[in-house]
Design a protein around this motif. Structure first.
Motif, PDB file in Angstrom:
ATOM      1  N   GLN A   3      55.385  44.111  53.900  1.00  0.00           N
ATOM      2  CA  GLN A   3      54.683  42.863  53.607  1.00  0.00           C
ATOM      3  C   GLN A   3      54.047  42.932  52.219  1.00  0.00           C
ATOM      4  O   GLN A   3      54.090  41.977  51.457  1.00  0.00           O
ATOM      5  CB  GLN A   3      53.597  42.644  54.669  1.00  0.00           C
ATOM      6  CG  GLN A   3      52.925  41.296  54.592  1.00  0.00           C
ATOM      7  CD  GLN A   3      53.568  40.306  55.510  1.00  0.00           C
ATOM      8  OE1 GLN A   3      54.495  40.640  56.217  1.00  0.00           O
ATOM      9  NE2 GLN A   3      53.080  39.087  55.497  1.00  0.00           N
ATOM     10  N   PHE A   4      53.448  44.071  51.892  1.00  0.00           N
ATOM     11  CA  PHE A   4      52.817  44.219  50.580  1.00  0.00           C
ATOM     12  C   PHE A   4      53.861  44.130  49.480  1.00  0.00           C
ATOM     13  O   PHE A   4      53.624  43.540  48.422  1.00  0.00           O
ATOM     14  CB  PHE A   4      52.092  45.568  50.515  1.00  0.00           C
ATOM     15  CG  PHE A   4      51.473  45.828  49.169  1.00  0.00           C
ATOM     16  CD1 PHE A   4      50.297  45.210  48.806  1.00  0.00           C
ATOM     17  CD2 PHE A   4      52.083  46.690  48.262  1.00  0.00           C
ATOM     18  CE1 PHE A   4      49.721  45.441  47.559  1.00  0.00           C
ATOM     19  CE2 PHE A   4      51.524  46.926  47.025  1.00  0.00           C
ATOM     20  CZ  PHE A   4      50.339  46.297  46.676  1.00  0.00           C
ATOM     21  N   SER A 198      43.891  38.681  47.695  1.00  0.00           N
ATOM     22  CA  SER A 198      43.070  39.878  47.887  1.00  0.00           C
ATOM     23  C   SER A 198      42.060  39.875  46.749  1.00  0.00           C
ATOM     24  O   SER A 198      42.309  40.430  45.681  1.00  0.00           O
ATOM     25  CB  SER A 198      43.933  41.141  47.860  1.00  0.00           C
ATOM     26  OG  SER A 198      43.158  42.288  48.141  1.00  0.00           O
ATOM     27  N   GLU A 224      40.612  43.642  51.946  1.00  0.00           N
ATOM     28  CA  GLU A 224      41.459  42.805  52.785  1.00  0.00           C
ATOM     29  C   GLU A 224      42.524  42.119  51.932  1.00  0.00           C
ATOM     30  O   GLU A 224      42.255  41.647  50.829  1.00  0.00           O
ATOM     31  CB  GLU A 224      40.631  41.736  53.500  1.00  0.00           C
ATOM     32  CG  GLU A 224      41.452  40.882  54.462  1.00  0.00           C
ATOM     33  CD  GLU A 224      40.619  39.871  55.220  1.00  0.00           C
ATOM     34  OE1 GLU A 224      40.994  39.529  56.354  1.00  0.00           O
ATOM     35  OE2 GLU A 224      39.584  39.427  54.684  1.00  0.00           O
ATOM     36  N   ARG A 226      45.002  39.018  52.604  1.00  0.00           N
ATOM     37  CA  ARG A 226      45.323  37.935  53.527  1.00  0.00           C
ATOM     38  C   ARG A 226      46.656  37.306  53.128  1.00  0.00           C
ATOM     39  O   ARG A 226      46.917  37.101  51.944  1.00  0.00           O
ATOM     40  CB  ARG A 226      44.218  36.876  53.516  1.00  0.00           C
ATOM     41  CG  ARG A 226      42.845  37.420  53.809  1.00  0.00           C
ATOM     42  CD  ARG A 226      41.802  36.311  53.936  1.00  0.00           C
ATOM     43  NE  ARG A 226      41.737  35.471  52.749  1.00  0.00           N
ATOM     44  CZ  ARG A 226      40.869  34.481  52.596  1.00  0.00           C
ATOM     45  NH1 ARG A 226      40.029  34.189  53.580  1.00  0.00           N
ATOM     46  NH2 ARG A 226      40.852  33.763  51.485  1.00  0.00           N
ATOM     47  N   LYS A 293      49.233  37.091  58.648  1.00  0.00           N
ATOM     48  CA  LYS A 293      49.077  38.531  58.832  1.00  0.00           C
ATOM     49  C   LYS A 293      48.155  39.062  57.753  1.00  0.00           C
ATOM     50  O   LYS A 293      48.434  38.924  56.557  1.00  0.00           O
ATOM     51  CB  LYS A 293      50.433  39.254  58.778  1.00  0.00           C
ATOM     52  CG  LYS A 293      50.349  40.701  59.268  1.00  0.00           C
ATOM     53  CD  LYS A 293      51.727  41.287  59.479  1.00  0.00           C
ATOM     54  CE  LYS A 293      51.641  42.665  60.129  1.00  0.00           C
ATOM     55  NZ  LYS A 293      52.986  43.245  60.366  1.00  0.00           N
ATOM     56  N   ASN A 294      47.034  39.624  58.172  1.00  0.00           N
ATOM     57  CA  ASN A 294      46.036  40.146  57.255  1.00  0.00           C
ATOM     58  C   ASN A 294      45.915  41.657  57.411  1.00  0.00           C
ATOM     59  O   ASN A 294      45.954  42.186  58.521  1.00  0.00           O
ATOM     60  CB  ASN A 294      44.667  39.505  57.538  1.00  0.00           C
ATOM     61  CG  ASN A 294      44.735  37.997  57.524  1.00  0.00           C
ATOM     62  OD1 ASN A 294      45.390  37.404  56.682  1.00  0.00           O
ATOM     63  ND2 ASN A 294      44.050  37.359  58.475  1.00  0.00           N
ATOM     64  N   TYR A 295      45.748  42.361  56.295  1.00  0.00           N
ATOM     65  CA  TYR A 295      45.591  43.808  56.285  1.00  0.00           C
ATOM     66  C   TYR A 295      44.161  44.138  55.870  1.00  0.00           C
ATOM     67  O   TYR A 295      43.656  43.591  54.876  1.00  0.00           O
ATOM     68  CB  TYR A 295      46.571  44.449  55.311  1.00  0.00           C
ATOM     69  CG  TYR A 295      48.027  44.216  55.660  1.00  0.00           C
ATOM     70  CD1 TYR A 295      48.740  45.147  56.396  1.00  0.00           C
ATOM     71  CD2 TYR A 295      48.671  43.047  55.273  1.00  0.00           C
ATOM     72  CE1 TYR A 295      50.072  44.948  56.722  1.00  0.00           C
ATOM     73  CE2 TYR A 295      49.996  42.821  55.583  1.00  0.00           C
ATOM     74  CZ  TYR A 295      50.691  43.777  56.315  1.00  0.00           C
ATOM     75  OH  TYR A 295      52.010  43.562  56.647  1.00  0.00           O
ATOM     76  N   THR A 296      43.513  45.000  56.605  1.00  0.00           N
ATOM     77  CA  THR A 296      42.123  45.339  56.323  1.00  0.00           C
ATOM     78  C   THR A 296      41.910  46.850  56.265  1.00  0.00           C
ATOM     79  O   THR A 296      42.577  47.621  56.965  1.00  0.00           O
ATOM     80  CB  THR A 296      41.182  44.766  57.400  1.00  0.00           C
ATOM     81  OG1 THR A 296      41.510  45.350  58.671  1.00  0.00           O
ATOM     82  CG2 THR A 296      41.332  43.255  57.501  1.00  0.00           C
ATOM     83  N   HIS A 335      41.430  50.975  59.622  1.00  0.00           N
ATOM     84  CA  HIS A 335      42.323  50.040  58.972  1.00  0.00           C
ATOM     85  C   HIS A 335      43.207  49.390  60.025  1.00  0.00           C
ATOM     86  O   HIS A 335      43.389  49.937  61.112  1.00  0.00           O
ATOM     87  CB  HIS A 335      43.195  50.739  57.916  1.00  0.00           C
ATOM     88  CG  HIS A 335      44.110  51.765  58.491  1.00  0.00           C
ATOM     89  ND1 HIS A 335      43.697  53.041  58.790  1.00  0.00           N
ATOM     90  CD2 HIS A 335      45.420  51.698  58.849  1.00  0.00           C
ATOM     91  CE1 HIS A 335      44.710  53.727  59.285  1.00  0.00           C
ATOM     92  NE2 HIS A 335      45.765  52.941  59.341  1.00  0.00           N
ATOM     93  N   THR A 337      45.554  45.448  61.110  1.00  0.00           N
ATOM     94  CA  THR A 337      46.049  44.106  60.811  1.00  0.00           C
ATOM     95  C   THR A 337      45.472  43.137  61.829  1.00  0.00           C
ATOM     96  O   THR A 337      45.071  43.525  62.927  1.00  0.00           O
ATOM     97  CB  THR A 337      47.582  44.045  60.856  1.00  0.00           C
ATOM     98  OG1 THR A 337      48.020  44.387  62.182  1.00  0.00           O
ATOM     99  CG2 THR A 337      48.196  45.011  59.860  1.00  0.00           C
TER     100      THR A 337
END
Length: 478
Positions: A3-4, A198, A224, A226, A293-296, A335, A337
């Motif tokens: 995704q990144f 971000s 984060e 988003r 989908k969010n990454y934290t 960490h 999602t």
């Protein structure tokens, strides 16, 4: 991670095919219908106009405030590694950026109402916007490591980026209040294809002297990323890329996340020859709730590396010291999602100008009722010359970004008009632009280019842009 990579790829593509946020040449160029898009309160004399689909408004721009291709690859006798270190890693600040937008009109038209005071415009355009700031501490850490940086806190907040692609459906009203004042407003519905951001990262990474080992590493983070609309695109790329056009088209026409915005503008004549204008654009938002989908990363950890106790370590050959270290860091720094909905605000833009006109005069093009014109004290006179200044401000993740423009407008009858500009902003102090508008009967053609001096060496340019369009315009029967 996939995704990144999609976010990074879309950001790079967005910056490779982007358009000028600041359309200083087009602004208040009243012969061109598309100027209504950046000031809904512009003074107009059209009876109606129709843009040629996909050709009525196209604009592209690329901008880098810190580094050019020539800075790194010019044959100047300087070692490449030295260039990277001095000109990129240490030569740029966290306020240096790579940014841009592209815009393509799919449909654009307008018509005058029965009472002749009101002019209505409508249409659809596709737009993409991307910006990324220089992540200086990340670059230093990657290039030099932390061996000689004991006690230095590397700021993870240097990572700031956002981007989006969306369709905009709009309807505007332009109203002449009296002989001096024209006001306008435009409602917009946004249909998002994808969005990522971000921009509110906080924390640091620091290396100090350790107790059990030589060094200890501390990581404190509240970060984060988003995203919305990227998961389905990722699946299509992995499994069946032929589905991608259908996915994008569906989201462009209300099949994705939706939002709402407004534009406001005015034109006011201080006297017959002096005019001030202003507009506020994209005061709006998009609500992302589908395909989110969010990454934290939120928490802190201190790790002293691999602790090996000799000679006991040799007695257990099954120990995987490296894996233990990875597992320890993974457990200490929370960490994950989530699929939480979020609101993203559009990059709001502000324009303002003052113009003084003089020279030969040209009467209005539009059909008129002379008694009506006298009673209302209308004055649609256009002058051969106009000179003035413009202000432009856009809201960005690291605060407002401004530009100042001086311009000269020259009309050669009703068939030809030229506008030249000189703009100062963070990208260039020598930005000279030129716009040409040609009216051949009902056919309207305009072409505009910015930062013309940079065309001598595009590789050494911080900024370039291009705009063109094709319309059919009617002023009614005389």
């Amino acid at each position: 991670m996939r995704q990144f990579q999609l976010v990074l790829l879309s950001w790079l593509l967005g910056c490779a095919f982007v358009t000028a946020q600041n359309k200083q040449i087009l602004y208040d160029f009243t012969e061109i219908p598309q100027a209504l898009m950046i000031n809904p309160g512009m003074s107009t004399d059209f009876q109606w106009y129709a843009g040629i689909p996909a050709l009525s408004g196209i604009s592209f721009q690329a901008g880098s405030s810190g580094l050019t291709v020539n800075d790194l690859f010019a044959d100047d006798g300087v070692d490449f590694n030295v260039k990277v270190r001095e000109r990129a890693i240490y030569g740029m600040s966290t306020r240096d950026e790579l940014n841009g937008t592209y815009q393509v009109e799919l449909l654009n038209g307008g018509f005058r109402g029965r009472n002749r005071d009101n002019f209505y415009s409508f249409g659809i355009y596709n737009e993409g916007d991307a910006i990324g700031y220089w992540f200086k501490d990340y670059a230093i850490l990657a290039f030099e490591g932390n061996a000689d940086q004991l006690g230095r806190k590397f700021d993870v907040g240097h990572l700031k980026t956002r981007g989006e692609m969306l369709n905009v459906f709009h309807f505007g009203i332009n109203k002449r209040v009296d002989g001096a004042l024209t006001i306008g407003a435009r409602a917009k519905v946004y249909s998002s294809v994808f969005n990522f951001s971000s921009t509110k990262n906080k924390g640091y990474f620091v290396t100090n002297q350790g107790q059990n080992n030589i060094l200890s590493h501390t990581f404190v983070a509240d970060m984060e990323l988003r995203s919305s609309g990227l998961n389905e695109i990722e699946d299509a790329l992995d499994n069946d890329s032929s589905l991608l056009p259908g996915i994008i088209t569906r989201r462009m026409f209300f099949g994705g996340d939706l939002g709402f915005g407004i534009d406001l503008g005015f034109t006011y004549k201080l006297n017959k020859q002096t005019v001030i204008t202003g507009s506020l654009l994209d005061l709006g938002f998009v609500y992302s709730s589908t395909d989110v989908k969010n990454y934290t990363i939120k928490g802190n950890a201190t790790v002293e590396g691999i602790e090996v106790i000799l000679p006991d370590a040799f007695s257990n050959s099954n120990d995987d010291f490296w894996q233990n270290l990875v597992d320890e860091v993974d457990a200490l720094v929370p960490h994950g999602t989530n699929n939480n909905s979020y609101i993203s605000f559009r990059p709001t833009k502000l324009y303002g100008s003052i113009r003084h006109n003089w020279g030969k005069t040209f009467k209005q093009n539009m059909d008129c009722d002379c008694n009506y014109m006298v009673s209302k004290r209308r004055d649609y006179t256009k002058y051969a010359n106009g000179i003035g200044g413009q202000l432009y401000v856009i809201n960005r993740p690291r605060g407002p970004q401004a530009a100042l423009t001086a311009f000269y407008l020259r009309r050669f009858g009703r068939a030809l008009a030229l506008k030249t500009t000189y703009t100062v902003d963070k990208f260039s102090w020598s930005n000279i632009g030129l716009g040409l508008n040609l009216q051949a009967g009902p056919v309207n053609i305009y072409v505009m280019a910015d930062n013309l001096l940079a065309y001598r060496n595009l590789a050494d340019s911080h900024y370039s842009s291009f705009q063109l369009g094709l319309n059919i315009i009617s002023w009614g029967k005389k």
